[in-house]
Write an enzyme that holds these catalytic residues in place. Sequence first.
Site, short mmCIF file in Angstrom:
data_model
loop_
_atom_site.label_atom_id
_atom_site.label_comp_id
_atom_site.label_asym_id
_atom_site.label_seq_id
_atom_site.Cartn_x
_atom_site.Cartn_y
_atom_site.Cartn_z
N GLY A 158 0.63 -1.22 0.34
CA GLY A 158 0.03 -0.11 0.00
C GLY A 158 0.87 1.03 0.12
CG HIS B 279 0.82 -0.96 -15.57
ND1 HIS B 279 0.21 -2.49 -15.01
CD2 HIS B 279 1.62 -1.00 -16.40
CE1 HIS B 279 1.70 -3.14 -16.18
NE2 HIS B 279 1.91 -2.51 -16.78
CG ASP C 79 -2.68 -3.32 -17.39
OD1 ASP C 79 -2.78 -2.81 -16.22
OD2 ASP C 79 -2.20 -4.36 -17.19
C1 GAR Z 1 2.90 -1.13 -7.10
O1 GAR Z 1 3.98 -0.87 -7.96
C2 GAR Z 1 1.47 -0.99 -8.57
O2 GAR Z 1 2.17 -0.23 -9.94
C3 GAR Z 1 1.27 -1.82 -9.01
O3 GAR Z 1 1.50 -3.41 -8.18
C4 GAR Z 1 2.91 -2.39 -6.99
C5 GAR Z 1 1.59 -2.01 -6.16
O4 GAR Z 1 2.34 -1.77 -4.68
N1 GAR Z 1 0.99 -2.28 -9.59
C6 GAR Z 1 0.56 -3.46 -10.69
O5 GAR Z 1 0.86 -4.42 -11.26
C7 GAR Z 1 -1.21 -3.57 -11.60
N2 GAR Z 1 -0.82 -4.09 -12.84
P1 GAR Z 1 1.89 -1.59 -3.43
O6 GAR Z 1 0.82 -1.71 -2.34
O7 GAR Z 1 3.37 -0.53 -2.45
O8 GAR Z 1 0.94 0.43 -3.69
#
Ligand code: GAR
Length: 200
Positions: free
Chosen positions: A12, A110, A151
């Site tokens: 998060g 993304h 996406d």
């Molecule tokens: C982030 O890097 C986001 O861009 C990615 O998951 C991570 C979540 O991190 N999302 C994807 O890859 C969606 N295809 P977080 O929980 O620390 O925000």
Amino acid sequence: MLKVGVLVSGGGTNLQAVLDAVDSGEIKNAEIKVVISNNQNAYALERARDHGIDALCISPKDYESRDLFHDELLSRIDEYHLDLIVLAGFLVTIPERMILKYKNRIINIHPSLIPSFCGTGYFGLKVHEAALARGVKITGATVHYVDEGTDTGPIILQKAVEVKEGDTPGDLQKRVMEEAEWIILPQAIALIAKEQEEKA
Ligand code: GAR
């Protein structure tokens, strides 16, 4: 006031960037009403609770079928009468009926410059592994509206990030988060809140 719900699966940090931007006033006229995770151990839920925000876990594991999980997810979301749903690292496919019901009201972050390294199977570290394997010198992040594809929805904001010699996927993930994701996700929400305020 834009009523926002955030869907998360993991740490998060993007959610945190949004919470900080609301606190600092960078995002105006928006309120985070609920944070929902498919994973009860997601640290993101703690971040929400620390802010006094409703934090719910709705896990597919607790339902007999995908359809029942989707029913619950959608009905809990509906209860909050949200204007905007933010997918901030939500790694569960959302049901098409939710996409249709909330058309132009769901956005996703993304970790690449779409249309590179996106679509089915590209999430989290896999995106950065693919970028390094291809040898790109520039990558970045994208905030886009969610449509029925993976996406493929209209792009709202993008920010480029340099790939450095010797980067590991983890190095690149960290730089893309710090230099792009945590900046453009709050910016996109601020833009949408401003648009709604101007229409009102
Ligand atoms: C982030 O890097 C986001 O861009 C990615 O998951 C991570 C979540 O991190 N999302 C994807 O890859 C969606 N295809 P977080 O929980 O620390 O925000």
